[in-house]
Design an enzyme around this catalytic site. Structure first.
Site, PDB file in Angstrom:
ATOM      1  N   GLY A  68       5.626  13.818   3.049  1.00 25.57           N
ATOM      2  CA  GLY A  68       5.858  13.083   1.609  1.00 25.57           C
ATOM      3  C   GLY A  68       6.694  11.860   1.595  1.00 25.57           C
ATOM      4  O   GLY A  68       6.989  11.344   0.485  1.00 25.57           O
ATOM      5  N   PRO A 109       4.700  14.898   8.156  1.00 30.09           N
ATOM      6  CA  PRO A 109       4.540  13.484   7.635  1.00 30.09           C
ATOM      7  C   PRO A 109       3.319  12.853   7.899  1.00 30.09           C
ATOM      8  O   PRO A 109       2.657  13.009   8.898  1.00 30.09           O
ATOM      9  CB  PRO A 109       5.726  12.773   8.648  1.00 30.09           C
ATOM     10  N   GLY A 110       2.885  12.146   6.825  1.00 27.37           N
ATOM     11  CA  GLY A 110       1.426  11.226   6.753  1.00 27.37           C
ATOM     12  C   GLY A 110       1.829   9.966   6.691  1.00 27.37           C
ATOM     13  O   GLY A 110       1.993   9.126   7.842  1.00 27.37           O
ATOM     14  N   ARG A 132      -6.584   2.734  -3.210  1.00 20.40           N
ATOM     15  CA  ARG A 132      -5.401   3.044  -3.653  1.00 20.40           C
ATOM     16  C   ARG A 132      -4.988   2.186  -5.115  1.00 20.40           C
ATOM     17  O   ARG A 132      -4.699   2.932  -6.000  1.00 20.40           O
ATOM     18  CB  ARG A 132      -4.233   2.802  -2.755  1.00 20.40           C
ATOM     19  N   CYS A 165     -19.274  -3.777  -8.327  1.00 17.38           N
ATOM     20  CA  CYS A 165     -19.810  -3.811  -9.777  1.00 17.38           C
ATOM     21  C   CYS A 165     -18.801  -2.625 -10.771  1.00 17.38           C
ATOM     22  O   CYS A 165     -19.288  -1.805 -11.115  1.00 17.38           O
ATOM     23  CB  CYS A 165     -21.165  -3.582  -9.910  1.00 17.38           C
ATOM     24  N   TYR A 171      -4.026   6.182   3.794  1.00 14.41           N
ATOM     25  CA  TYR A 171      -4.784   6.507   2.690  1.00 14.41           C
ATOM     26  C   TYR A 171      -5.630   5.030   2.335  1.00 14.41           C
ATOM     27  O   TYR A 171      -5.843   4.893   1.158  1.00 14.41           O
ATOM     28  CB  TYR A 171      -4.039   6.958   1.413  1.00 14.41           C
TER      29      TYR A 171
HETATM   30  C1  PLP Z   1      -0.997  15.001   2.253  1.00 15.07           C
HETATM   31  C2  PLP Z   1       0.091  16.112   2.992  1.00 15.07           C
HETATM   32  C3  PLP Z   1       1.097  15.972   3.745  1.00 15.07           C
HETATM   33  C4  PLP Z   1       1.512  14.506   4.019  1.00 15.07           C
HETATM   34  O1  PLP Z   1       1.924  13.674   2.821  1.00 15.07           O
HETATM   35  P1  PLP Z   1       2.554  12.263   3.041  1.00 15.07           P
HETATM   36  O2  PLP Z   1       3.039  11.872   1.756  1.00 15.07           O
HETATM   37  O3  PLP Z   1       1.317  11.410   3.540  1.00 15.07           O
HETATM   38  O4  PLP Z   1       3.585  12.163   4.006  1.00 15.07           O
HETATM   39  C5  PLP Z   1       1.688  16.733   4.460  1.00 15.07           C
HETATM   40  N1  PLP Z   1       1.529  18.194   4.115  1.00 15.07           N
HETATM   41  C6  PLP Z   1       0.524  18.651   3.132  1.00 15.07           C
HETATM   42  C7  PLP Z   1       0.178  19.837   3.157  1.00 15.07           C
HETATM   43  C8  PLP Z   1      -0.353  17.556   2.500  1.00 15.07           C
HETATM   44  O5  PLP Z   1      -1.351  17.863   1.759  1.00 15.07           O
END
Ligand code: PLP
Length: 422
Positions: free
Chosen positions: A244, A282-283, A320, A350, A378
């Protein structure tokens, strides 16, 4: 000079460069719309988390829904990362990219029995269980296979991450996780189930979080639980802090991954839990500012109240802005001298919601290339084929080399699985 928050993106000679590559050259060579990623940026992001966690048992599980292209997964697997997955499809991607199943944690509120079997067969590291019926179902599936499923409970700590409502996940009243005040009871139930092995605890409070305080609040709530569980004889091996962490889209100044993790570890140690393994998921912060979306200005349409710059990328390529009203920085790949004007950058789809940026000031001519920054997370994973638009190609630059990591889709492939009647 690198752009704030984008250490691998440089402005030089009026041009934008990703590592050693002029973005306009990439656009010309591979066509647009095109996603371009910096491999060094991804490696650096992983290294930030790993440095903070060094010296204790840990696992950085890249949350691959942010960007699940095989070469991205390969890059993180080679860097020693595990993966946070949310579907059976993502599991198959990790394996196809050479990632290890025993470094996978499986999150998500709606795992099917089929996905549970797939993950147990592969030997994933842990299931992050989000509800009591899921726990029961997982126990049943594992028992039928003569196995026990390693689990952690995703606990909803009821803290406000101060982010967009669609990406806030740690408050009461959203669908994620087990309520904090139910967790002890659910753990005791888990402990008694034949197909379950209790391993850890986890939480994930939201996305694009730009300060450490909600993390520390959630962590305290989690540690309270770890302690009451221990008092009931349930000793957890790992604590999963979730993901997050935000990135700089405009002027946000989130803590670095290293700084955030150090603060959390200090709290964990201070409360006497330093011996437990720490996982993170982390994503966005691993890939967001490693990527740009390149697009070409097709037509300029000045108007009385608005000027429209119509580009060849659209909401189907990058959701997004349309979905979250997200502000993403847009820069010309080649900066032109001359007067700037204010443009709404819109795509060909469209829908009036099909915009990438509003009221952006720059000088642009028909045929110019533009870069949408911070598009590594994303972006491609949320792309669709709306309007029968083939999805973009992707390239990964690495120093002086550039790799095509995904071919541009063809329109024919989009309807290849469809059938006429009769
Ligand atoms: C989406 C998600 C993440 C990663 O979130 P980011 O905001 O991209 O870092 C981590 N854990 C879970 C369970 C998620 O659904």
């Amino acid at each position: 000079m690198s752009l704030p928050g984008h250490p691998f993106l440089h402005q030089r000679d009026d041009q934008l460069w990703l590592e050693g590559h002029a973005l306009a050259d990439l656009a010309r060579q591979f066509g647009t719309p095109l996603y371009a990623y910096s491999r060094q940026a991804m490696r650096a992001a992983a290294a930030g988390y790993q440095r903070a966690l060094a010296g204790r048992p840990h696992l950085v599980c890249y949350a691959m829904k942010a960007n699940s292209s095989l070469a991205v997964l390969q890059t993180f697997a080679e860097a020693g990362c595990g993966f946070d997955i949310v579907s059976g499809g993502e599991l198959l991607r990790v394996l196809a990219a050479g990632g290890r199943a025993d470094r996978i944690v499986f999150s998500g509120v709606g795992k099917t029995p089929q996905e549970m079997r797939l993950a147990l067969d592969a030997g994933v590291r842990c299931f992050n269980v989000e509800s009591e019926p899921e726990l029961q179902a997982l126990s049943d599936v594992a028992s039928a296979m003569g196995r026990r499923a390693p689990i952690s409970l995703r606990v909803n700590p009821d803290v406000d991450a101060g982010t967009h409502p669609y990406i806030s996940t740690g408050l009461k009243g959203n669908k994620f996780g087990v309520a904090h005040d139910r967790a002890l009871e659910v753990y005791r139930r888990a402990q008694a189930l034949p197909g379950i092995d209790v391993h850890g605890i986890d939480c994930h409070i939201g996305s694009q979080i730009t300060s450490a305080s909600p993390y520390l609040d959630a962590l305290d709530r989690l540690l309270d639980l770890v302690e009451s569980l221990a008092a009931h004889g349930i000793d957890l091996r790992h604590i999963d802090l979730g993901g997050g962490l935000g990135i700089t889209y405009t002027d946000e100044e989130p803590p670095s991954a290293e700084e955030l993790v150090r603060q959390m570890l200090a709290r964990i140690d201070a409360r006497g839990h330093g011996h437990r393994e720490v996982l993170v998921e982390p994503g966005r912060s691993m890939v967001g500012n490693a990527g740009v979306l390149l697009t070409q200005a097709l037509y300029l349409k000045p108007g009385e109240s608005k000027n429209f710059c119509i580009v060849d990328a659209a909401m189907n390529d990058l959701m997004r802005p349309a979905m979250y009203q997200a502000w993403m920085r847009i820069e010309p790949c080649l900066r032109r001298a001359g007067p700037t004007e204010t443009w709404d950058v819109v795509g060909p789809v469209c829908e009036s919601g099909d915009w990438l940026g509003r009221d952006r000031a720059f000088a642009v001519q028909q045929g110019d290339y533009l870069a949408v920054l911070s598009a590594g997370a994303y972006g491609m994973t949320m792309a669709s084929n709306y309007n029968t638009r083939p999805r973009a190609a992707e390239v990964m630059v690495d120093g002086d080399t550039v790799h095509l990591i995904r071919e541009r889709e063809t329109a024919q492939s989009l309807f290849a699985g469809e059938r006429l009647i009769g």
